[in-house]
Design a protein around this motif. Structure first.
Motif, PDB file in Angstrom:
ATOM      1  N   ASP A  39       0.823  -1.211   0.000  1.00  0.00           N
ATOM      2  CA  ASP A  39       0.000   0.000   0.000  1.00  0.00           C
ATOM      3  C   ASP A  39       0.858   1.261   0.000  1.00  0.00           C
ATOM      4  O   ASP A  39       0.614   2.197  -0.765  1.00  0.00           O
ATOM      5  N   ARG A  43       1.452   4.170  -2.933  1.00  0.00           N
ATOM      6  CA  ARG A  43       1.193   5.592  -2.647  1.00  0.00           C
ATOM      7  C   ARG A  43       2.437   6.465  -2.806  1.00  0.00           C
ATOM      8  O   ARG A  43       2.364   7.580  -3.303  1.00  0.00           O
ATOM      9  N   TYR A  44       3.583   5.961  -2.352  1.00  0.00           N
ATOM     10  CA  TYR A  44       4.782   6.797  -2.276  1.00  0.00           C
ATOM     11  C   TYR A  44       5.937   6.339  -3.159  1.00  0.00           C
ATOM     12  O   TYR A  44       6.981   6.996  -3.187  1.00  0.00           O
TER      13      TYR A  44
END
Length: 75
Positions: A39, A43-44
């Motif tokens: 996750d 996202r990053y």
């Protein structure tokens, strides 16, 4: 305010970000390594290092400066 630095293992930009945090005299922050978290990777992944104020949700992407950190901390 709770600051989180999202980073990777063996990341030169992350090392530079840590230097900027030291220059800004940030007294306390959490380091979160995204490498083993799908996750967080989604996202990053391309954005690390990212500095996040977890209370407000405000994020500052690299390259950030000492002045940007001080502005973030003063919100």
């Amino acid at each position: 305010m709770r600051l989180i630095l999202y980073q990777r293992d063996d990341c030169q930009l992350c090392d530079l970000a840590l230097d900027v945090l030291a220059q800004a005299r940030v007294p306390e922050f959490d380091s979160v390594f995204i490498d083993d978290d799908a996750d967080l990777e989604a996202r990053y992944g391309e954005r690390v290092p990212v500095l996040r104020d977890d209370d407000s949700g405000t994020e500052v992407d690299w390259p950030f400066t000492e002045a940007a950190i001080i502005r973030l901390a003063s919100r």
